[in-house]
Design an enzyme around this catalytic site. Structure first.
Site, PDB file in Angstrom:
ATOM      1  N   HIS A 150       0.824  -1.213   0.000  1.00 49.78           N
ATOM      2  CA  HIS A 150       0.000   0.000   0.000  1.00 49.78           C
ATOM      3  C   HIS A 150       0.857   1.262   0.000  1.00 49.78           C
ATOM      4  O   HIS A 150       0.553   2.240  -0.663  1.00 49.78           O
ATOM      5  CB  HIS A 150      -0.885   0.010   1.249  1.00 49.78           C
ATOM      6  N   GLU A 182      -0.668 -16.934 -17.286  1.00 44.48           N
ATOM      7  CA  GLU A 182       0.176 -16.725 -16.103  1.00 44.48           C
ATOM      8  C   GLU A 182       1.085 -17.908 -15.795  1.00 44.48           C
ATOM      9  O   GLU A 182       1.991 -17.790 -14.982  1.00 44.48           O
ATOM     10  CB  GLU A 182      -0.696 -16.458 -14.868  1.00 44.48           C
ATOM     11  N   ASP A 203       3.102 -13.310 -12.358  1.00 45.00           N
ATOM     12  CA  ASP A 203       3.072 -14.752 -12.087  1.00 45.00           C
ATOM     13  C   ASP A 203       3.793 -15.547 -13.165  1.00 45.00           C
ATOM     14  O   ASP A 203       4.427 -16.565 -12.869  1.00 45.00           O
ATOM     15  CB  ASP A 203       1.625 -15.242 -11.958  1.00 45.00           C
ATOM     16  N   CYS A 247      -0.881  -7.097 -18.510  1.00 45.15           N
ATOM     17  CA  CYS A 247      -1.398  -6.350 -17.358  1.00 45.15           C
ATOM     18  C   CYS A 247      -0.497  -6.443 -16.133  1.00 45.15           C
ATOM     19  O   CYS A 247      -0.830  -5.936 -15.068  1.00 45.15           O
ATOM     20  CB  CYS A 247      -2.805  -6.819 -17.000  1.00 45.15           C
TER      21      CYS A 247
END
Length: 571
Positions: A193, A434, A458, A505
């Site tokens: 965060h 992935e 990933d 992405c």
């Protein structure tokens, strides 16, 4: 004495200022037994401290109107943790049953929750354990009477460099009011965060510096190079002057970037490129719209399911998905179905796995819980009636998983037809690439799906067998490894051959240095954090696809990762 420390750059820019050391978490609290007659008073003391922190957070939330949507979302999450019975109510029970002091009871319950978060495979969700720690630390500080503070603005015009073991998103909200130029921390990662807030506020930050808080003194002059991940403590005048010039150049470049907001992304030779946004919560769509993203390329739905005793029902999910679709006003919104590990509780049932990274996660988990999955699919279909919705399935590895998913999707459609609820009958369904198995068997995917999205985070991890959250091997995590690049390239090419759109992405999409490489591979859809869009758009506008294509073809034949990196730098 001047010295340099290397860490992980999570928010670009140059910062020059004086160190302000923030005390580390006060979570090593004493444990003592409360007299029976004082037990109720101890519960009241905890409730009072929690109420005070909730009030502070609510005040910050109300005052964060001009702050990025991430800040508002993180504040809401911290308030949500304080309302979670698994934290506060359980701590109160400990006080009553064991006659424990409030600080100790709260920290004990926090440690149980942290253990649960650590078992989550998804790196982004796993790092949410820091939010539990940070909000508990805030309550403990109130209980112990240790409020935090930042120094006033300095007369010499230099900002403050916050030096801490870790920082919470709520800590960062006041940065803009205290001339905070940047921050450095012992721990952290790109999906934390603190890193996300730093990027959204454009505050330079370097994390994972190990013991930086113990080697820097209060008020020491510090330079943060958020581009190279370098921190220079007590620089000499020559280095200081060099970085003043660099800082001015970076700030000038940033101001120029804002002019690109309305510019259509296209290469020098006219190749149109779509730049989409990755979002975590519905309010994030406002920021995506603010930088004029071409749509949402990845809406992670995990946040809707986190830190609660039961799954969100169909109506709650529908409202969340609908709000994003309506905010984007006709632009495409790609929603990823639940991507979570096997540790998540469902109606009191738990699963335990020795290796959750290779276990029941993402689509495997959803297919094992068809009732929950059908609820999400119905909510998504209902929201598709209000805009351009696309459904993205994570971590597919076989055609069997695709077929099972499509069967459930048809069942969800039938259930909505029975209820006479409108939805887009032809909502596109795509799959995430992935795992290497998916990248090596693309025919099964392109025949069944309408689009593909490469999750590079990933894909790199599984291709190289490296857990990037493991400090012992994280340095081996290499997006430019030849094997990774070949898997990405063949996915893009297979999509083009089959007439199936392919996007990237993962973190690579938001890296301007990788933009030319991906353009040369044939990629025409990028999806990234909204704060990265303008910089990547600039890289695309400066690229020549026709010139890059043969160069990248030669680069992809290289087997040495170091030579690949050198070739990428020359593109």
């Amino acid at each position: 004495m001047s010295f340099t420390v290397h860490g992980l750059a999570v928010s670009q820019g140059i910062a020059i200022g004086h160190a302000h050391l923030v005390s580390h978490a006060l979570l090593e609290v004493a444990h003592f037994t409360v007299a029976p007659k004082h037990v109720e008073a101890e519960v009241t003391r905890l409730r009072t401290a929690v109420a005070k922190v909730k009030s502070e957070l609510a005040g910050l939330k109300a005052a964060s109107g001009s702050a990025p949507s991430e800040v508002d979302a993180f504040l809401g999450m911290h308030i949500m943790f304080l309302e979670d019975p698994m934290l506060v109510d359980a701590a109160e029970a400990l006080i009553l049953t064991r006659r424990a002091n409030a600080e100790w009871a709260l920290v004990q319950q926090m440690e149980l929750l942290v253990e649960q978060f650590e078992a989550i495979e998804d790196a982004y969700l796993r790092e949410r354990k820091a939010d539990v720690v940070q909000v508990v630390e805030r309550v403990v500080k109130v209980l112990l009477g240790h409020p935090g503070h930042l120094p006033p603005k300095r007369k010499d015009g230099l900002g403050t460099i916050v030096v801490a073991h870790d920082l919470s998103p709520t800590d960062t909200i006041g940065f803009k009011d205290h001339a905070v130029a940047g921050f450095i921390t012992d721990v952290g990662g790109p999906t934390g965060h603190t890193a996300i807030v730093a990027r959204s506020l454009s505050i330079p930050a370097v994390v994972a510096l190990r013991h930086i808080r113990h080697v820097v003194k209060d008020d020491e002059l510090i330079i943060i190079d958020g581009i190279r991940g370098v921190v220079i403590v007590d620089p000499d005048e020559r280095v200081l002057e060099e970085y003043r010039l660099r800082k001015a150049a970076v700030e000038l470049e940033r101001s120029k970037l804002k002019r690109l907001k309305s510019t259509r992304a296209a290469t020098l030779d006219g190749e149109e490129v779509q730049i989409l946004a990755n979002i975590e919560l519905p309010p994030d769509a406002i920021q995506a719209k603010g930088v004029e993203a071409d749509g949402v390329g990845l809406f992670r739905t995990e946040f809707l399911f986190m830190s609660r005793d039961s799954w969100p029902d169909e109506d709650e999910q529908f409202e969340a998905y609908k709000s994003v679709v309506k905010t984007m006003a006709g632009k495409p919104v790609t929603v990823r179905t639940l991507d979570v590990g096997a540790d998540k509780e469902l109606e009191g049932a738990t699963r335990s796995e020795d290796n959750p990274a290779l276990g029941l996660r993402a689509i495997r988990y959803c297919l094992a819980e068809p009732k929950m999955f059908l609820t999400q699919l119905r909510a998504l279909l209902r929201a598709s009636h209000f805009g351009r919705m696309k459904i993205l399935i994570p971590m597919l590895a076989s055609s069997h998983e695709i077929d099972q998913t499509l069967v459930l999707l048809e069942k969800a459609k039938a259930q909505l037809r029975e209820r006479k609820i409108k939805f887009d009958e032809s909502v596109p369904v795509g799959g995430m690439i992935e795992v290497p198995a998916a990248a090596l068997c693309l025919g099964a995917f392109t025949r069944r799906l309408q689009f593909l999205s490469i999750g590079t985070n990933d894909l790199i991890q599984y291709t190289l067998a490296i857990d990037r959250g493991n400090e012992a091997v994280a340095h081996l995590y290499n997006p430019l490894h030849p094997a990774v690049l070949r898997l990405i390239h063949q996915t893009i090419q297979a999509g083009a051959k089959a007439g199936v759109d392919v996007s990237v992405c993962g973190e690579m999409a938001g890296d301007p240095d990788c933009a030319r490489l991906l353009i040369g591979m044939g990629l025409r859809q990028f999806s990234m954090h909204p704060a990265q869009i303008l910089e990547v758009k600039q890289a695309i506008l400066r690229a020549d696809a026709a010139d890059l294509t043969p160069k990248v073809q030669r680069l992809l034949k290289l087997d040495d990762p170091d030579r690949v990196r050198e070739a990428v730098e020359k593109l």
